[in-house]
Design an enzyme around this catalytic site. Sequence first.
Site, PDB file in Angstrom:
ATOM      1  N   CYS A   1      -2.597   8.539   3.740  1.00 25.93           N
ATOM      2  CA  CYS A   1      -2.351   8.094   2.366  1.00 25.93           C
ATOM      3  C   CYS A   1      -3.542   8.336   1.450  1.00 25.93           C
ATOM      4  CB  CYS A   1      -1.945   6.623   2.351  1.00 25.93           C
ATOM      5  SG  CYS A   1      -3.151   5.522   3.110  1.00 25.93           S
TER       6      CYS A   1
ATOM      7  N   GLU B   1       0.882  -1.172   0.000  1.00 25.74           N
ATOM      8  CA  GLU B   1       0.000   0.000   0.000  1.00 25.74           C
ATOM      9  C   GLU B   1       0.911   1.210   0.000  1.00 25.74           C
ATOM     10  OE1 GLU B   1      -1.287   3.194   0.730  1.00 25.74           O
ATOM     11  OE2 GLU B   1      -1.596   2.604   2.815  1.00 25.74           O
TER      12      GLU B   1
END
Length: 504
Positions: free
Chosen positions: A244, A210
Amino acid sequence: MSKFNHLVETARNAFESGRTRPYEFRKEQLLKLRKMLVDNGPKLANALNDDLRKCKMEAFLTEIGLLVNEIDDAVANLRSWMKPESAKKNLMTMFDDVKIYNDPKGVILVMGSWNYPLNITLTPTVGAIAAGNCVVMKPSELAPATAQLLNELVPKYLDQECFPVVLGGPEEVSELLKEKFDHIMYTGSTRVGKIIYAAAQKHLTPVTLEMGGKSPLYLDKNVNMDYAVKRILWGKIVNAGQTCIAPDYILCSKEVEQIFVEAAKKVLVTWLGDDSAKSPDYCRIINDNHFKRLSNLLKNSEIAVGGKLDANDRFISPTILVNVKPEHPIMQEEIFGPILPILNVDSPYDAIKFINARPRPLTMYVFTKSKELCDLFLNNTISGSVCINDTILQYGVNALPFGGVGDSGIGSIHGKHSFDTFSHKKSCLSKNFNPLEEALAGARYPPYSDKKLNFMQLLLGMKLNFGFLKLVPYSLLFALGTGLGLFISKYSKDYMELINGNLN
């Protein structure tokens, strides 16, 4: 051999013993992890405050509360997740047992990130435990208070051989990557993600990465601007923008930009006061290096809102930039801070063109009342996820997979998706020695003939241009096959003789 060889081998021996496989063990460890979070809520919140100046509300909403919810979902569904899944059969296998088994992969390495040091380390761990694995946890050294607390608490609650914690920085990571793991989960920068990926290839280890990226937000003029401004700003300033999936930049018309900026000024004062540095609800930048990086991105920028800096406190106020161009430094990397640039576009088509010309983002946001406009973005862009008319909240939905695509990541986690990521899907076909089944399957044996070929096509439900079947539709084949099965059940002996006699 690395200095962590003994630790990894201990975990592997524990896994090979079968200790982690039973439902009871998995459930027990998940409930103990939940108890750790509940028992030590204040300690964990204080550690998050030490690392990021994170307030109690954010500690609960974005870390502790999400984890408890993740565990509750896993415990509630664990038994059904573990059950073998039935697979679709054809006529050839209609009497067989065809299933998919969920095998644990083995020893999993979970490497957390500093921006949500508790959540990002433990959310994949929940899925890996649920799937029956051992887990080596490596929390981020850039959030030392949280990492140290995890190192102290985890052994008190979880099986120490199956779920060790490793502290340290790049040197320790390099040592860990010398070991063979059965899956690696990493959250962080694309640069480090590539290093992890290269190291994993040496052992053919599957990875879930990720890695974030620049997540765009398109703001249409057709919105409830009061709601939109609040939802966009919250998504950008929570954790001081160190998220993020925070909206990285806005694409909108000049007219919409002016309305947004004026509304944003009022909202920020309402939320954080005239001086956001004095607000107890606003986080700080994680360290001096990131503060300097973000400060440099502001140089020569046109600031419409905010822009206040304090290096000693690692404070950057919520900041909105206007008249931003694609070539500006702020648009060359993921911002990962409380800075929101606005780029002007003339239409949603221009926005889509702009998005598609760049690496595929981890997430994308669209604010509009128009369903047609939503569909336009959904059908003409590719991103890890999409959220319509809000920000960040898609992460909290366990039923949705969380992960990137292309440069923003590989694979996904959350809820059942975590369980599947850390499970090996083992296919299994089980036949018995029933003479009826052997009669059906007998056409596969040599010597071959056109009759046998036609019969096998019938059993497999295929529509191919071979012999008489080229004119027979698939639905008719299925009907014939069903009737064939019923016929076999009723007249098995005679039919076997017929097959043996006529298909040779």
